[in-house]
Structures are given as structure tokens and as C-alpha cells.
Design a protein around this motif. Structure first.
Motif, PDB file in Angstrom:
ATOM      1  N   LEU A 204       0.846  -1.194   0.000  1.00  0.00           N
ATOM      2  CA  LEU A 204       0.000   0.000   0.000  1.00  0.00           C
ATOM      3  C   LEU A 204       0.881   1.243   0.000  1.00  0.00           C
ATOM      4  CD1 LEU A 204      -2.731  -0.791   2.711  1.00  0.00           C
ATOM      5  CD2 LEU A 204      -2.791  -1.294   0.265  1.00  0.00           C
ATOM      6  N   PHE A 205       0.505   2.226  -0.806  1.00  0.00           N
ATOM      7  CA  PHE A 205       1.143   3.538  -0.740  1.00  0.00           C
ATOM      8  C   PHE A 205       0.045   4.554  -0.518  1.00  0.00           C
ATOM      9  CE2 PHE A 205       3.151   7.403  -2.482  1.00  0.00           C
ATOM     10  CZ  PHE A 205       4.266   7.428  -1.647  1.00  0.00           C
ATOM     11  N   ILE A 206       0.151   5.296   0.592  1.00  0.00           N
ATOM     12  CA  ILE A 206      -0.929   6.168   1.046  1.00  0.00           C
ATOM     13  C   ILE A 206      -0.465   7.620   0.999  1.00  0.00           C
ATOM     14  CG2 ILE A 206      -2.520   6.673   2.937  1.00  0.00           C
ATOM     15  CD1 ILE A 206      -1.058   3.607   3.709  1.00  0.00           C
ATOM     16  N   ILE A 207      -1.261   8.456   0.362  1.00  0.00           N
ATOM     17  CA  ILE A 207      -0.991   9.893   0.331  1.00  0.00           C
ATOM     18  C   ILE A 207      -2.137  10.599   1.035  1.00  0.00           C
ATOM     19  CG2 ILE A 207      -0.619  11.922  -1.124  1.00  0.00           C
ATOM     20  CD1 ILE A 207       0.437  10.049  -3.293  1.00  0.00           C
ATOM     21  N   SER A 208      -1.802  11.302   2.110  1.00  0.00           N
ATOM     22  CA  SER A 208      -2.822  11.984   2.910  1.00  0.00           C
ATOM     23  C   SER A 208      -2.159  13.079   3.736  1.00  0.00           C
ATOM     24  CB  SER A 208      -3.510  10.984   3.848  1.00  0.00           C
ATOM     25  OG  SER A 208      -4.283  11.657   4.829  1.00  0.00           O
ATOM     26  N   GLU A 209      -2.896  14.173   3.945  1.00  0.00           N
ATOM     27  CA  GLU A 209      -2.389  15.225   4.831  1.00  0.00           C
ATOM     28  C   GLU A 209      -2.275  14.724   6.267  1.00  0.00           C
ATOM     29  OE1 GLU A 209      -4.965  18.533   4.349  1.00  0.00           O
ATOM     30  OE2 GLU A 209      -4.219  19.051   2.339  1.00  0.00           O
ATOM     31  N   LYS A 210      -2.993  13.657   6.590  1.00  0.00           N
ATOM     32  CA  LYS A 210      -2.959  13.103   7.948  1.00  0.00           C
ATOM     33  C   LYS A 210      -2.033  11.887   8.023  1.00  0.00           C
ATOM     34  CE  LYS A 210      -7.644  14.729   8.954  1.00  0.00           C
ATOM     35  NZ  LYS A 210      -9.002  14.362   9.423  1.00  0.00           N
ATOM     36  N   TYR A 211      -0.904  12.001   7.331  1.00  0.00           N
ATOM     37  CA  TYR A 211       0.008  10.856   7.244  1.00  0.00           C
ATOM     38  C   TYR A 211       0.563  10.434   8.598  1.00  0.00           C
ATOM     39  CZ  TYR A 211       3.535  14.615   7.009  1.00  0.00           C
ATOM     40  OH  TYR A 211       4.293  15.727   7.247  1.00  0.00           O
ATOM     41  N   GLU A 212       0.741  11.364   9.526  1.00  0.00           N
ATOM     42  CA  GLU A 212       1.281  10.996  10.839  1.00  0.00           C
ATOM     43  C   GLU A 212       0.278  10.154  11.629  1.00  0.00           C
ATOM     44  OE1 GLU A 212       4.028  10.895  12.240  1.00  0.00           O
ATOM     45  OE2 GLU A 212       5.288  12.166  10.966  1.00  0.00           O
ATOM     46  N   GLU A 213      -1.005  10.530  11.583  1.00  0.00           N
ATOM     47  CA  GLU A 213      -2.032   9.741  12.278  1.00  0.00           C
ATOM     48  C   GLU A 213      -2.144   8.343  11.666  1.00  0.00           C
ATOM     49  OE1 GLU A 213      -5.865  11.671  13.052  1.00  0.00           O
ATOM     50  OE2 GLU A 213      -4.925  13.537  12.354  1.00  0.00           O
ATOM     51  N   ILE A 214      -2.081   8.287  10.348  1.00  0.00           N
ATOM     52  CA  ILE A 214      -2.167   6.994   9.674  1.00  0.00           C
ATOM     53  C   ILE A 214      -0.969   6.131  10.033  1.00  0.00           C
ATOM     54  CG2 ILE A 214      -2.092   5.883   7.401  1.00  0.00           C
ATOM     55  CD1 ILE A 214      -3.768   8.284   6.365  1.00  0.00           C
ATOM     56  N   ARG A 215       0.225   6.708   9.993  1.00  0.00           N
ATOM     57  CA  ARG A 215       1.435   5.965  10.359  1.00  0.00           C
ATOM     58  C   ARG A 215       1.330   5.396  11.765  1.00  0.00           C
ATOM     59  NH1 ARG A 215       5.600   6.448  13.595  1.00  0.00           N
ATOM     60  NH2 ARG A 215       4.701   8.360  14.401  1.00  0.00           N
ATOM     61  N   GLU A 216       0.881   6.226  12.710  1.00  0.00           N
ATOM     62  CA  GLU A 216       0.783   5.802  14.105  1.00  0.00           C
ATOM     63  C   GLU A 216      -0.198   4.644  14.264  1.00  0.00           C
ATOM     64  OE1 GLU A 216       0.690   5.339  18.215  1.00  0.00           O
ATOM     65  OE2 GLU A 216       2.205   6.212  16.892  1.00  0.00           O
ATOM     66  N   ASP A 217      -1.363   4.709  13.611  1.00  0.00           N
ATOM     67  CA  ASP A 217      -2.350   3.634  13.763  1.00  0.00           C
ATOM     68  C   ASP A 217      -1.911   2.352  13.059  1.00  0.00           C
ATOM     69  OD1 ASP A 217      -3.861   5.287  15.278  1.00  0.00           O
ATOM     70  OD2 ASP A 217      -5.668   5.199  14.037  1.00  0.00           O
ATOM     71  N   LEU A 218      -1.220   2.479  11.928  1.00  0.00           N
ATOM     72  CA  LEU A 218      -0.689   1.281  11.265  1.00  0.00           C
ATOM     73  C   LEU A 218       0.293   0.561  12.175  1.00  0.00           C
ATOM     74  CD1 LEU A 218      -0.049   2.640   7.633  1.00  0.00           C
ATOM     75  CD2 LEU A 218      -1.773   0.966   8.313  1.00  0.00           C
ATOM     76  N   LEU A 219       1.135   1.323  12.848  1.00  0.00           N
ATOM     77  CA  LEU A 219       2.139   0.744  13.736  1.00  0.00           C
ATOM     78  C   LEU A 219       1.534   0.168  15.013  1.00  0.00           C
ATOM     79  CD1 LEU A 219       4.934   3.469  13.457  1.00  0.00           C
ATOM     80  CD2 LEU A 219       5.176   1.086  12.739  1.00  0.00           C
ATOM     81  N   SER A 220       0.726   0.976  15.688  1.00  0.00           N
ATOM     82  CA  SER A 220       0.291   0.612  17.036  1.00  0.00           C
ATOM     83  C   SER A 220      -0.995  -0.206  17.075  1.00  0.00           C
ATOM     84  CB  SER A 220       0.115   1.876  17.886  1.00  0.00           C
ATOM     85  OG  SER A 220      -0.867   2.724  17.319  1.00  0.00           O
ATOM     86  N   LYS A 221      -1.924   0.052  16.149  1.00  0.00           N
ATOM     87  CA  LYS A 221      -3.220  -0.634  16.210  1.00  0.00           C
ATOM     88  C   LYS A 221      -3.277  -1.882  15.320  1.00  0.00           C
ATOM     89  CE  LYS A 221      -5.948   3.426  17.515  1.00  0.00           C
ATOM     90  NZ  LYS A 221      -7.093   4.307  17.165  1.00  0.00           N
ATOM     91  N   LEU A 222      -2.650  -1.810  14.142  1.00  0.00           N
ATOM     92  CA  LEU A 222      -2.683  -2.953  13.231  1.00  0.00           C
ATOM     93  C   LEU A 222      -1.384  -3.739  13.222  1.00  0.00           C
ATOM     94  CD1 LEU A 222      -4.619  -1.504  10.146  1.00  0.00           C
ATOM     95  CD2 LEU A 222      -5.498  -2.781  12.100  1.00  0.00           C
ATOM     96  N   ASP A 223      -0.378  -3.264  13.966  1.00  0.00           N
ATOM     97  CA  ASP A 223       0.897  -3.970  14.083  1.00  0.00           C
ATOM     98  C   ASP A 223       1.542  -4.182  12.716  1.00  0.00           C
ATOM     99  OD1 ASP A 223       2.972  -5.178  15.495  1.00  0.00           O
ATOM    100  OD2 ASP A 223       2.111  -7.175  15.308  1.00  0.00           O
ATOM    101  N   LEU A 224       1.571  -3.126  11.912  1.00  0.00           N
ATOM    102  CA  LEU A 224       2.169  -3.179  10.585  1.00  0.00           C
ATOM    103  C   LEU A 224       3.395  -2.286  10.523  1.00  0.00           C
ATOM    104  CD1 LEU A 224      -1.095  -2.852   8.447  1.00  0.00           C
ATOM    105  CD2 LEU A 224       0.241  -4.939   8.787  1.00  0.00           C
ATOM    106  N   GLY A 225       4.407  -2.714   9.799  1.00  0.00           N
ATOM    107  CA  GLY A 225       5.581  -1.872   9.592  1.00  0.00           C
ATOM    108  C   GLY A 225       5.279  -0.799   8.547  1.00  0.00           C
ATOM    109  N   THR A 226       5.957   0.330   8.640  1.00  0.00           N
ATOM    110  CA  THR A 226       5.742   1.422   7.690  1.00  0.00           C
ATOM    111  C   THR A 226       7.075   2.013   7.251  1.00  0.00           C
ATOM    112  OG1 THR A 226       5.602   3.126   9.411  1.00  0.00           O
ATOM    113  CG2 THR A 226       3.539   2.061   8.755  1.00  0.00           C
TER     114      THR A 226
END
Length: 321
Positions: free
Chosen positions: A222-244
Motif C-alpha cells: 500500500l502507498f498512502i498519500i494523505s495530509e494526515k500521514y502521521e495519524e495513519i502511520r501511528e495507527d498502522l504501527l500501534s493498532k494494526l501492528d504493521l511496519g511502515t
């Protein structure tokens, strides 16, 4: 766009294109109410849709054009929408199958009608692949089986029962390897010959099982472009346990600099990941790419989970005060 014969990209006399043409023509002239009655499956006369459960997912199939959609779920794997072998197997089932109740007895591939003819290929593509792909990875095997709504059964070291069509079941059995013996496996078929008939169905089922077992090795980028990239990064790491991985980008319209988020996920997490991203930013731009292999830490080497990182290795905004 709906699946069409042009999606096959094969010459007219190929082994996929010819059967597909034949069966779709036969399906178009069939009586959908007779199909629904014979198989005891729902048919909506107003929308002209048959409803059929396939590998744990409920699908709607239109008559007479055989367009397929699925009822939303979190599987992220819908072979009946885009896999020609699954579609041919299903259209044959609709045209010729009958409602069946499993006797609870199972057969080996060799014992199935015409099984001897294709036994060597089935052994290599399915039985050996199951053993050597997951004989030392029972956790991954368990995750794949549960992802397609398989039911655990008491055979071998770990085994699951998969329902392909209603009451048409397959048992996948695994014995783990050790220092002395390599891993081994077996695949058994429910004793429903009126459902599972003929060499073509055996061949199609072989290819389908092969694809199911590859669920554990293929990944999605997945490649995600969003102004809220920091919130997305944090939830991918902490809530879904995914590397970014964060990538510096510049948009082409306003030349504004920001960051894009790239992550590699298993197929089964696609639905939940998209839902999470769009809950943060409904307008996020996401590209989704299927990849065949990933190597490196977290995939072929042991992963260090985000929650296990020392505080001094986390970004300043993520540290506990």
C-alpha cells in the motif's frame, strides 16, 4: 468493470477460454429457478441473482450474464470474482451439481473418480506444497485457514476442514517436521461424488487449492498519500501492528512537500487496513499493488514489533512521557 472473456488473454483454442465460452453460453440458457431449487440456494427473481457461498464468502451471481459480486467481509480474497479456474468450477457446479449432505466420510485424491490420472500433479502442486510451505510454520497455516472460515479438526499435528461449496468439504492435514523427519501433509475430499465429479473438476480444485496455499506467501503493498500521514502511520504501527516506511513526496499540482506512507501487508489485512485509513481520512489516496515475495526483517527475518521498541528508538511524538 465486470469480468469478461477478454480478461483471459489466451488464444481462442486455449484450455481456459474454450470451456469459459461453452459454460457461459450454457448458463445463459439455463433456468435459474431450476438451479436454485436443485441446489437449495436463494434466487431473487427481481434482481436475477443467485446467492452461493464459496470458500466462506457469500457471492451474488447474476443470470444470464454470470457477473459476480461478494457480500462485504474482511477476507480480502475473492477468487470467484477474478480467478478463471474458480469461475469455471462454480459454473459447472451450478449447471450440474445437486444438493448434497456430507456423509462425514472422506477420500484421498487417488480414491476420487479419475484421481489416478492427475495424482502426480496434485501431489506436487498441493500436498508437497502444503507440507513444505507450512510444515515449520503452523501459525501461518492456522491464520490462513481461519481467514477462509475453515474449521479445525482432529487429525495430524494441525488440520482444518474447508467448505468449498455447501457440503462439499476438504480436509487439509499437516504434520510438522523436526530434525529427523521432514514435514508431511494430506488432503482429503468429502464423499460427495454427485458434487465432485470428473477429471476437470479435480484439476480445477487442484489449481484453486494451490492459490489458497499461496495466501500465506503473497503480500500487498500500500502507498498512502494523505495530509494526515502521521495519524495513519501511528495507527498502522500501534493498532494494526504493521511496519511502515515514510517517503518524502511533492504533489504535482501545488508543489507542496509532504510524506507518503508505504507498508506491506498480508492479503487478509487489506479490508481492515483500508477501513482504518479511511476512518482517519476519507479522502486519502491509496494505491494497492500485489507482490509475490518480500525479503528482509519482519518477513524472512524475525520482526521487531513497534510495541517492543525501546522508548529512545521511537519517534519523539510517540514516546511515553
Amino acid at each position: 468493470m465486470p469480468f469478461t472473456i477478454d480478461d483471459l488473454n489466451y488464444d481462442k483454442d486455449s484450455k481456459e477460454r474454450m470451456p469459459w465460452e461453452h459454460y457461459t453460453q450454457e448458463f445463459a440458457t439455463a433456468d435459474p429457478k431450476e438451479i436454485a431449487s436443485r441446489l437449495s440456494i436463494p434466487y431473487d427473481e427481481e434482481t436475477k441473482k443467485l446467492t452461493l457461498t464459496f470458500l466462506g464468502t457469500q457471492y451474488q451471481i447474476t443470470w444470464p450474464d454470470f457477473e459476480v459480486t461478494h457480500t462485504p467481509d474482511d477476507k480480502g480474497f475473492y477468487p470467484l470474482e477474478n480467478m478463471i479456474y474458480a469461475r469455471i468450477l462454480t459454473i459447472r457446479f451450478l449447471l450440474n451439481g445437486v444438493k448434497s449432505e456430507s456423509s462425514g466420510k472422506f477420500k484421498t485424491y487417488r480414491e476420487m473418480p479419475w484421481g489416478e490420472v492427475y495424482l502426480r500433479q496434485f501431489d506436487g502442486r498441493c500436498i508437497k506444497r502444503l507440507a513444505f510451505s507450512y510444515g515449520n510454520r503452523p501459525g501461518d497455516f492456522r491464520a490462513i485457514m481461519e481467514h477462509i472460515s475453515a474449521i479445525p479438526v482432529k487429525h495430524g499435528d494441525i488440520a482444518y476442514e474447508v467448505e468449498i461449496f455447501p457440503e462439499y468439504k476438504i480436509q487439509m492435514i499437516l504434520w510438522e517436521g523436526d530434525e529427523e523427519f521432514p514435514p508431511s501433509s494430506q488432503i482429503l475430499f468429502s464423499n460427495s461424488e454427485q458434487v465432485m465429479y470428473g477429471i476437470l473438476n479435480l484439476v480445477l480444485t487442484t489449481v484453486l487449492l494451490n492459490k489458497v496455499m499461496l495466501l500465506g506467501t503473497s503480500q500487498i503493498q500500500l502507498f498512502i498519500i494523505s495530509e494526515k500521514y502521521e495519524e495513519i502511520r501511528e495507527d498502522l504501527l500501534s493498532k494494526l501492528d504493521l511496519g511502515t516506511t515514510m517517503i518524502y513526496i511533492e504533489n504535482g499540482y501545488r508543489h507542496e512537500k509532504q510524506k507518503g506512507v508505504m507498508c506491506i501487508i498480508p492479503n487478509r489485512k487489506l479490508y481492515s487496513t483500508k477501513e482504518m485509513i479511511h476512518s482517519i481520512d476519507p479522502y486519502a489516496f491509496i494505491t494497492i499493488t500485489q507482490i509475490n515475495e518480500v525479503r528482509g526483517q519482519g518477513f524472512t527475518f524475525e520482526r521487531i514489533r513497534y510495541q517492543e521498541l525501546p522508548e529512545d528508538r521511537k519517534p519523539a511524538g510517540d514516546r511515553q512521557s
